[in-house]
Design a protein around this motif. Sequence first.
Motif, PDB file in Angstrom:
ATOM      1  N   LEU A 148      54.347 -94.146 -48.409  1.00 12.53           N
ATOM      2  CA  LEU A 148      54.633 -93.931 -46.985  1.00 12.53           C
ATOM      3  C   LEU A 148      55.913 -93.133 -46.792  1.00 12.53           C
ATOM      4  N   LEU A 149      56.938 -93.451 -47.546  1.00 17.57           N
ATOM      5  CA  LEU A 149      58.203 -92.721 -47.426  1.00 17.57           C
ATOM      6  C   LEU A 149      58.025 -91.267 -47.850  1.00 17.57           C
ATOM      7  N   GLU A 150      57.177 -91.025 -48.840  1.00 17.05           N
ATOM      8  CA  GLU A 150      56.885 -89.656 -49.264  1.00 17.05           C
ATOM      9  C   GLU A 150      56.136 -88.889 -48.171  1.00 17.05           C
ATOM     10  N   LEU A 151      55.112 -89.509 -47.596  1.00 19.58           N
ATOM     11  CA  LEU A 151      54.287 -88.823 -46.605  1.00 19.58           C
ATOM     12  C   LEU A 151      55.038 -88.569 -45.302  1.00 19.58           C
ATOM     13  N   ARG A 152      56.006 -89.412 -44.986  1.00 18.53           N
ATOM     14  CA  ARG A 152      56.783 -89.207 -43.755  1.00 18.53           C
ATOM     15  C   ARG A 152      57.421 -87.819 -43.753  1.00 18.53           C
ATOM     16  N   LEU A 175      50.801 -86.340 -39.833  1.00 19.00           N
ATOM     17  CA  LEU A 175      49.956 -87.493 -40.158  1.00 19.00           C
ATOM     18  C   LEU A 175      50.254 -88.658 -39.225  1.00 19.00           C
ATOM     19  N   THR A 176      49.209 -89.201 -38.593  1.00 13.29           N
ATOM     20  CA  THR A 176      49.386 -90.317 -37.662  1.00 13.29           C
ATOM     21  C   THR A 176      48.576 -91.551 -38.039  1.00 13.29           C
ATOM     22  N   GLN A 177      47.568 -91.410 -38.925  1.00 14.82           N
ATOM     23  CA  GLN A 177      46.743 -92.558 -39.272  1.00 14.82           C
ATOM     24  C   GLN A 177      46.266 -92.452 -40.714  1.00 14.82           C
ATOM     25  N   VAL A 178      46.102 -93.625 -41.335  1.00 11.16           N
ATOM     26  CA  VAL A 178      45.549 -93.711 -42.680  1.00 11.16           C
ATOM     27  C   VAL A 178      44.512 -94.825 -42.676  1.00 11.16           C
ATOM     28  N   ASP A 179      43.299 -94.508 -43.114  1.00  7.55           N
ATOM     29  CA  ASP A 179      42.233 -95.499 -43.195  1.00  7.55           C
ATOM     30  C   ASP A 179      42.108 -96.032 -44.616  1.00  7.55           C
ATOM     31  N   THR A 180      41.776 -97.314 -44.722  1.00  6.92           N
ATOM     32  CA  THR A 180      41.533 -97.922 -46.024  1.00  6.92           C
ATOM     33  C   THR A 180      40.342 -98.864 -45.921  1.00  6.92           C
ATOM     34  N   TRP A 181      39.739 -99.166 -47.072  1.00 11.94           N
ATOM     35  CA  TRP A 181      38.604-100.081 -47.159  1.00 11.94           C
ATOM     36  C   TRP A 181      38.905-101.131 -48.216  1.00 11.94           C
ATOM     37  N   ASN A 182      38.595-102.382 -47.871  1.00 13.16           N
ATOM     38  CA  ASN A 182      38.770-103.470 -48.841  1.00 13.16           C
ATOM     39  C   ASN A 182      37.640-104.470 -48.678  1.00 13.16           C
ATOM     40  N   GLY A 232      44.549 -89.321 -42.711  1.00 16.45           N
ATOM     41  CA  GLY A 232      44.642 -89.586 -44.140  1.00 16.45           C
ATOM     42  C   GLY A 232      43.706 -90.714 -44.525  1.00 16.45           C
ATOM     43  N   GLU A 233      43.303 -90.721 -45.786  1.00 19.47           N
ATOM     44  CA  GLU A 233      42.448 -91.796 -46.301  1.00 19.47           C
ATOM     45  C   GLU A 233      43.042 -92.343 -47.592  1.00 19.47           C
ATOM     46  N   GLN A 234      43.140 -93.667 -47.650  1.00 23.03           N
ATOM     47  CA  GLN A 234      43.594 -94.337 -48.866  1.00 23.03           C
ATOM     48  C   GLN A 234      42.433 -94.333 -49.849  1.00 23.03           C
ATOM     49  N   GLU A 273      32.768-105.785 -46.295  1.00 25.44           N
ATOM     50  CA  GLU A 273      33.855-104.828 -46.443  1.00 25.44           C
ATOM     51  C   GLU A 273      34.472-104.553 -45.079  1.00 25.44           C
ATOM     52  N   VAL A 274      35.775-104.344 -45.070  1.00 24.72           N
ATOM     53  CA  VAL A 274      36.499-104.155 -43.815  1.00 24.72           C
ATOM     54  C   VAL A 274      37.246-102.822 -43.851  1.00 24.72           C
ATOM     55  N   ASN A 275      37.051-102.055 -42.801  1.00 20.12           N
ATOM     56  CA  ASN A 275      37.782-100.792 -42.610  1.00 20.12           C
ATOM     57  C   ASN A 275      39.011-101.093 -41.755  1.00 20.12           C
ATOM     58  N   ARG A 276      40.184-100.779 -42.307  1.00 21.34           N
ATOM     59  CA  ARG A 276      41.433-100.945 -41.564  1.00 21.34           C
ATOM     60  C   ARG A 276      42.116 -99.597 -41.405  1.00 21.34           C
ATOM     61  N   ARG A 277      42.919 -99.490 -40.339  1.00 21.46           N
ATOM     62  CA  ARG A 277      43.630 -98.244 -40.056  1.00 21.46           C
ATOM     63  C   ARG A 277      45.096 -98.529 -39.830  1.00 21.46           C
ATOM     64  N   GLN A 278      45.915 -97.697 -40.437  1.00 22.39           N
ATOM     65  CA  GLN A 278      47.370 -97.796 -40.292  1.00 22.39           C
ATOM     66  C   GLN A 278      47.825 -96.797 -39.228  1.00 22.39           C
ATOM     67  N   ASP A 279      48.516 -97.304 -38.227  1.00 25.39           N
ATOM     68  CA  ASP A 279      49.070 -96.469 -37.159  1.00 25.39           C
ATOM     69  C   ASP A 279      50.504 -96.106 -37.538  1.00 25.39           C
ATOM     70  N   LEU A 280      50.694 -94.865 -38.000  1.00 22.48           N
ATOM     71  CA  LEU A 280      52.021 -94.471 -38.451  1.00 22.48           C
ATOM     72  C   LEU A 280      52.993 -94.318 -37.295  1.00 22.48           C
ATOM     73  N   ALA A 281      52.471 -93.985 -36.110  1.00 22.30           N
ATOM     74  CA  ALA A 281      53.359 -93.835 -34.956  1.00 22.30           C
ATOM     75  C   ALA A 281      53.993 -95.175 -34.578  1.00 22.30           C
ATOM     76  N   GLY A 282      53.274 -96.267 -34.824  1.00 23.27           N
ATOM     77  CA  GLY A 282      53.798 -97.582 -34.479  1.00 23.27           C
ATOM     78  C   GLY A 282      54.381 -98.336 -35.657  1.00 23.27           C
ATOM     79  N   LEU A 283      54.547 -97.632 -36.784  1.00 26.50           N
ATOM     80  CA  LEU A 283      55.032 -98.286 -37.992  1.00 26.50           C
ATOM     81  C   LEU A 283      56.535 -98.535 -37.914  1.00 26.50           C
TER      82      LEU A 283
END
Length: 328
Positions: A282-286, A292-299, A257-259, A141-151
């Motif tokens: 993403l458009l809603e959360l903006r 909010l600056t980061q969202v973590d997800t697991w896959n 935030g967490e997915q 399993e891989v933990n990934r993080r979304q950087d909203l500041a750099g999106l």
Amino acid sequence: MEITKLSPDDEVGCADAVAVDSAGWKLDCPEVLQHTPRSFANMLRYGWDLEPPRAYLAREDGTPVGLLTVDVPTYDNTNQTWIDVKVHPDHRGRGIGSALIEYGEKVTGELGRDTIGFGGLDLPKAEAFARRHGFEQKAVEVNRRQDLAGLDWGLVQRIYDESVAAASAYELITLTGSLPEDMLDGMIAVTESINDAPKDDLDMEDDVYSRERLRAYEEAQAKSDRTVYRVVAREKATGALAGHTVIAVERERPHIGEQHDTAVAREHRGHRLGALLKSAMLLELRDAEPALTQVDTWNAESNGHMIGINEQLNYKIVARFLAYQKTV
């Protein structure tokens, strides 16, 4: 060494547990999202969906040296437990981790269960530890993080626009908090679509959902002081719910935030609903969560389709975990 069960009302004990946990992460993988004493206590009170884990703190002469958590599924997979073991870096190499593994096996046996799952970072020492205790690797399993500041918000808008065109037979419903009563039954099937995600070689039954479990999830998240956002896709012609995505935002740390889920029902796939749901969220959360600056997800590492969407949306790898199981 003394091992005692922690209560969520034990503020000192929860703070000690977080200190042990954080010290290990800071050495092994400091980027991983860590608990606060408050979030740890809430985990012990409410869990993910009112199915809280048990936690045991190991002390030597009053000094916290190790932490064991034991998840005890009650909705499904009731023959199993899932354990996690942390040892403070200052006290490693002295058998504390092995003692906690043995304690976890004892708890599992007392519960009448015969299968233990265990997860650890993809590090040579962690892998050797798991194998030494008879665990067999079953999944990655891989933990990934979304950087909203750099999106790139222009890219998000393009993905959304292209997905809207491909999914013209569907409409989106945006919700905060609890599901409306008239959507509950439809959301059971949509939520169970997560069972199509790869399990690799894990010996696990499908997750089982019900109206009660969906409400339990909402209650646990609200009491844990998280705001739950959902975007749901609905087929215009039939009114059938086709897919959803869910993100929870902490109120204690509103930059985090967490997915929690993204799933599309099998009969509605092939219309870019996954990309539509995630870009719409993403458009809603903006607007809804400006801090909010980061969202973590697991896959699962083998879930190439969802990973492809996530990488388009600026998710980067934080850590790679190996999932193990053994029969006792």
